[in-house]
Design a protein around this motif. Structure first.
Motif, PDB file in Angstrom:
ATOM      1  N   ALA A 208       0.837  -1.204   0.000  1.00  0.00           N
ATOM      2  CA  ALA A 208       0.000   0.000   0.000  1.00  0.00           C
ATOM      3  C   ALA A 208       0.872   1.256   0.000  1.00  0.00           C
ATOM      4  CB  ALA A 208      -0.928  -0.004   1.214  1.00  0.00           C
ATOM      5  N   GLY A 209       1.972   1.214   0.740  1.00  0.00           N
ATOM      6  CA  GLY A 209       2.885   2.349   0.742  1.00  0.00           C
ATOM      7  C   GLY A 209       3.513   2.573  -0.622  1.00  0.00           C
ATOM      8  N   GLU A 210       3.882   1.485  -1.283  1.00  0.00           N
ATOM      9  CA  GLU A 210       4.430   1.600  -2.645  1.00  0.00           C
ATOM     10  C   GLU A 210       3.416   2.256  -3.580  1.00  0.00           C
ATOM     11  OE1 GLU A 210       7.337  -1.630  -4.330  1.00  0.00           O
ATOM     12  OE2 GLU A 210       5.658  -2.610  -3.332  1.00  0.00           O
ATOM     13  N   ALA A 211       2.176   1.819  -3.493  1.00  0.00           N
ATOM     14  CA  ALA A 211       1.134   2.377  -4.360  1.00  0.00           C
ATOM     15  C   ALA A 211       0.958   3.868  -4.102  1.00  0.00           C
ATOM     16  CB  ALA A 211      -0.176   1.627  -4.129  1.00  0.00           C
ATOM     17  N   ALA A 212       1.010   4.262  -2.845  1.00  0.00           N
ATOM     18  CA  ALA A 212       0.896   5.688  -2.518  1.00  0.00           C
ATOM     19  C   ALA A 212       2.085   6.457  -3.081  1.00  0.00           C
ATOM     20  CB  ALA A 212       0.814   5.857  -1.004  1.00  0.00           C
ATOM     21  N   GLY A 216       2.972   9.985  -6.065  1.00  0.00           N
ATOM     22  CA  GLY A 216       3.771  11.185  -5.849  1.00  0.00           C
ATOM     23  C   GLY A 216       3.466  11.916  -4.563  1.00  0.00           C
ATOM     24  N   VAL A 217       2.995  11.190  -3.554  1.00  0.00           N
ATOM     25  CA  VAL A 217       2.614  11.846  -2.308  1.00  0.00           C
ATOM     26  C   VAL A 217       3.818  11.957  -1.374  1.00  0.00           C
ATOM     27  CG1 VAL A 217       0.258  10.991  -2.540  1.00  0.00           C
ATOM     28  CG2 VAL A 217       1.919   9.664  -1.208  1.00  0.00           C
ATOM     29  N   THR A 218       3.605  12.616  -0.246  1.00  0.00           N
ATOM     30  CA  THR A 218       4.682  12.802   0.728  1.00  0.00           C
ATOM     31  C   THR A 218       4.949  11.507   1.497  1.00  0.00           C
ATOM     32  OG1 THR A 218       3.191  13.443   2.522  1.00  0.00           O
ATOM     33  CG2 THR A 218       3.988  15.208   1.046  1.00  0.00           C
ATOM     34  N   ALA A 219       6.083  11.482   2.176  1.00  0.00           N
ATOM     35  CA  ALA A 219       6.418  10.331   3.013  1.00  0.00           C
ATOM     36  C   ALA A 219       5.370  10.133   4.101  1.00  0.00           C
ATOM     37  CB  ALA A 219       7.799  10.517   3.627  1.00  0.00           C
ATOM     38  N   PRO A 256      12.835  10.907  -2.243  1.00  0.00           N
ATOM     39  CA  PRO A 256      13.529  10.673  -3.508  1.00  0.00           C
ATOM     40  C   PRO A 256      13.580   9.182  -3.812  1.00  0.00           C
ATOM     41  CG  PRO A 256      15.101  11.073  -1.764  1.00  0.00           C
ATOM     42  CD  PRO A 256      13.753  11.308  -1.168  1.00  0.00           C
ATOM     43  N   PRO A 257      13.792   8.819  -5.085  1.00  0.00           N
ATOM     44  CA  PRO A 257      13.930   7.405  -5.432  1.00  0.00           C
ATOM     45  C   PRO A 257      15.054   6.757  -4.619  1.00  0.00           C
ATOM     46  CG  PRO A 257      13.725   8.735  -7.408  1.00  0.00           C
ATOM     47  CD  PRO A 257      13.888   9.692  -6.265  1.00  0.00           C
ATOM     48  N   GLY A 258      14.827   5.526  -4.196  1.00  0.00           N
ATOM     49  CA  GLY A 258      15.814   4.831  -3.383  1.00  0.00           C
ATOM     50  C   GLY A 258      15.553   4.917  -1.905  1.00  0.00           C
ATOM     51  N   SER A 259      14.604   5.765  -1.501  1.00  0.00           N
ATOM     52  CA  SER A 259      14.203   5.800  -0.092  1.00  0.00           C
ATOM     53  C   SER A 259      13.563   4.459   0.271  1.00  0.00           C
ATOM     54  CB  SER A 259      13.211   6.938   0.155  1.00  0.00           C
ATOM     55  OG  SER A 259      13.775   8.177  -0.208  1.00  0.00           O
ATOM     56  N   VAL A 260      13.519   4.173   1.572  1.00  0.00           N
ATOM     57  CA  VAL A 260      13.061   2.859   2.013  1.00  0.00           C
ATOM     58  C   VAL A 260      11.912   3.017   3.011  1.00  0.00           C
ATOM     59  CG1 VAL A 260      13.765   0.631   2.968  1.00  0.00           C
ATOM     60  CG2 VAL A 260      15.450   2.056   1.786  1.00  0.00           C
ATOM     61  N   ARG A 269       4.277 -13.310  19.969  1.00  0.00           N
ATOM     62  CA  ARG A 269       5.531 -13.075  20.688  1.00  0.00           C
ATOM     63  C   ARG A 269       6.723 -13.041  19.735  1.00  0.00           C
ATOM     64  NH1 ARG A 269       5.764 -17.045  25.768  1.00  0.00           N
ATOM     65  NH2 ARG A 269       7.509 -15.634  26.242  1.00  0.00           N
ATOM     66  N   THR A 270       6.434 -12.881  18.436  1.00  0.00           N
ATOM     67  CA  THR A 270       7.494 -12.908  17.422  1.00  0.00           C
ATOM     68  C   THR A 270       7.672 -11.527  16.819  1.00  0.00           C
ATOM     69  OG1 THR A 270       6.929 -15.200  16.897  1.00  0.00           O
ATOM     70  CG2 THR A 270       8.288 -14.003  15.303  1.00  0.00           C
ATOM     71  N   ARG A 271       8.893 -11.034  16.870  1.00  0.00           N
ATOM     72  CA  ARG A 271       9.179  -9.714  16.317  1.00  0.00           C
ATOM     73  C   ARG A 271       9.622  -9.862  14.859  1.00  0.00           C
ATOM     74  NH1 ARG A 271      13.428  -5.949  15.846  1.00  0.00           N
ATOM     75  NH2 ARG A 271      12.689  -3.804  16.066  1.00  0.00           N
ATOM     76  N   LEU A 272       8.949  -9.138  13.966  1.00  0.00           N
ATOM     77  CA  LEU A 272       9.227  -9.224  12.541  1.00  0.00           C
ATOM     78  C   LEU A 272       9.591  -7.856  11.996  1.00  0.00           C
ATOM     79  CD1 LEU A 272       6.160 -11.430  11.468  1.00  0.00           C
ATOM     80  CD2 LEU A 272       8.508 -12.205  11.953  1.00  0.00           C
ATOM     81  N   ILE A 273      10.462  -7.845  10.989  1.00  0.00           N
ATOM     82  CA  ILE A 273      10.792  -6.607  10.276  1.00  0.00           C
ATOM     83  C   ILE A 273      10.637  -6.851   8.791  1.00  0.00           C
ATOM     84  CG2 ILE A 273      12.399  -5.823  12.053  1.00  0.00           C
ATOM     85  CD1 ILE A 273      14.697  -6.648  10.210  1.00  0.00           C
ATOM     86  N   ASP A 274      10.410  -5.764   8.056  1.00  0.00           N
ATOM     87  CA  ASP A 274      10.284  -5.863   6.601  1.00  0.00           C
ATOM     88  C   ASP A 274      10.523  -4.474   6.031  1.00  0.00           C
ATOM     89  OD1 ASP A 274       9.895  -6.908   4.075  1.00  0.00           O
ATOM     90  OD2 ASP A 274       7.873  -7.662   4.465  1.00  0.00           O
ATOM     91  N   ASN A 275      10.696  -4.383   4.738  1.00  0.00           N
ATOM     92  CA  ASN A 275      10.903  -3.091   4.098  1.00  0.00           C
ATOM     93  C   ASN A 275      10.712  -3.217   2.608  1.00  0.00           C
ATOM     94  OD1 ASN A 275      13.721  -3.090   2.522  1.00  0.00           O
ATOM     95  ND2 ASN A 275      13.962  -4.336   4.362  1.00  0.00           N
ATOM     96  N   VAL A 276      10.584  -2.082   1.952  1.00  0.00           N
ATOM     97  CA  VAL A 276      10.542  -2.041   0.502  1.00  0.00           C
ATOM     98  C   VAL A 276      11.252  -0.768   0.051  1.00  0.00           C
ATOM     99  CG1 VAL A 276       8.308  -0.841   0.400  1.00  0.00           C
ATOM    100  CG2 VAL A 276       9.063  -2.228  -1.532  1.00  0.00           C
ATOM    101  N   VAL A 277      12.030  -0.885  -1.014  1.00  0.00           N
ATOM    102  CA  VAL A 277      12.688   0.273  -1.614  1.00  0.00           C
ATOM    103  C   VAL A 277      11.696   0.977  -2.519  1.00  0.00           C
ATOM    104  CG1 VAL A 277      14.612   1.079  -3.031  1.00  0.00           C
ATOM    105  CG2 VAL A 277      14.934  -0.860  -1.469  1.00  0.00           C
ATOM    106  N   LEU A 278      11.564   2.290  -2.340  1.00  0.00           N
ATOM    107  CA  LEU A 278      10.615   3.074  -3.127  1.00  0.00           C
ATOM    108  C   LEU A 278      11.317   3.586  -4.378  1.00  0.00           C
ATOM    109  CD1 LEU A 278       8.969   5.016  -0.177  1.00  0.00           C
ATOM    110  CD2 LEU A 278       8.115   2.952  -1.318  1.00  0.00           C
ATOM    111  N   THR A 279      11.066   2.947  -5.506  1.00  0.00           N
ATOM    112  CA  THR A 279      11.745   3.313  -6.752  1.00  0.00           C
ATOM    113  C   THR A 279      10.790   4.031  -7.675  1.00  0.00           C
ATOM    114  OG1 THR A 279      11.207   1.155  -7.692  1.00  0.00           O
ATOM    115  CG2 THR A 279      13.327   1.376  -6.581  1.00  0.00           C
TER     116      THR A 279
END
Length: 279
Positions: A208-212, A216-219, A256-260, A269-279
């Motif tokens: 959903a963040g990628e789609a936003a 061209g919206v703000t962070a 800018p492009p390349g932000s994450v 009880r499980t801690r998870l992390i994830d990310n996507v590069v915004l290109t």
């Protein structure tokens, strides 16, 4: 495949490396398809492939988390052999941190103090940079392979290599996901069926963040779009932010492009992390 547990035996196994490139994949074991992707990349690009399996106590701020970390040495060895690993290095804690060991490799500033550093303490990344520096000194690889899923750790390792003029090329490999989008992690085995369904909220929020971002919206608006999805899945994020890839400074305007876009959350009880590069 040669299995070694001491630095002397590792160096003996690497003694005939003259003129041969060495690819290195440092891991904490519990190998999954994400690790295998690193190994396949290393196998394709190098003459010799070294895999290390070491659950590094110095990067855990919670003793219970260290104790619960999965250890699957027999399965790891089988996966490594199938992936074409030449040297399987599984040192003990005493081999890495012998009696009297007192050195620390520590970066400073926001890159190690924010997000994962804030949650786990800057000492977490000091543990990472110390052990990775030691492993680089033991293996002396030409290339070292890291997954993009641990985005902040990857950036910290790159900064360390640049700051210390370590002669190794850091190769980042895209995150490997299940067909439904869940990022592969050694911690996923702790999730119940219901928790796994909830955990899908992380990857769906990033989508959903990628789609936003494409609009061209703000962070801030990107984060809001992701937050709405997390809320639908009943996930309360520990952090959710758009950051500059260079220094992990949080961004609020149009990134800018390349932000994450990064996220961390506890599911059960499980801690998870994830990310996507915004290109």
């Amino acid at each position: 495949m040669i299995v070694v547990t001491t630095v002397d035996d590792l160096r003996t196994a690497l003694r005939d490396r003259a003129g041969r490139s060495v690819g290195f994949v440092p891991t904490m074991g519990a190998l999954h398809r994400g690790h295998l992707e690193l190994l396949h990349r290393a196998r394709a690009e190098n003459d010799v492939v070294v895999l290390s399996v070491f659950v590094n106590p110095a990067q855990f701020n919670d003793p219970a988390d260290l104790a619960a970390y999965p250890r699957t040495d027999e399965a790891d060895r089988a996966h490594a052999e199938q992936a074409g690993v030449d040297i399987y290095f599984a040192p003990t804690a005493e081999a890495v941190y012998p009696p009297g060991f007192s050195a620390t490799v520590a970066l400073s500033g926001p890159i190690v103090e924010t997000f994962e550093g804030a949650r786990r303490g800057a000492g977490h990344f000091h543990g990472v940079t110390t052990v990775v520096t030691k492993l680089f000194g033991m293996v002396r690889p030409d290339r070292a392979y890291f997954g993009q899923k641990d985005a902040q750790q990857l950036r910290v390792v790159r900064a360390m290599v640049a700051d210390l003029n370590i002669d190794v090329r850091i190769v980042d490999v895209p995150t490997v996901r299940e067909p439904d989008g869940l990022a592969l992690s050694s911690r996923n085995v702790r999730l119940s069926a219901d928790e796994r369904a909830t955990a899908l909220g992380l990857s769906r929020a990033l989508t959903a963040g990628e789609a936003a971002h494409r609009r061209g919206v703000t962070a801030a608006e990107i984060v809001l779009a992701a937050e709405l999805v997390l809320s639908e899945f009943g996930v309360n994020p520990e952090y959710l932010a758009v950051v500059d890839d260079a220094d992990f400074r949080q961004l609020h305007e149009v990134p800018p492009p390349g932000s994450v876009l990064i996220v961390a959350a506890e599911v059960g009880r499980t801690r998870l992390i994830d990310n996507v590069v915004l290109t």
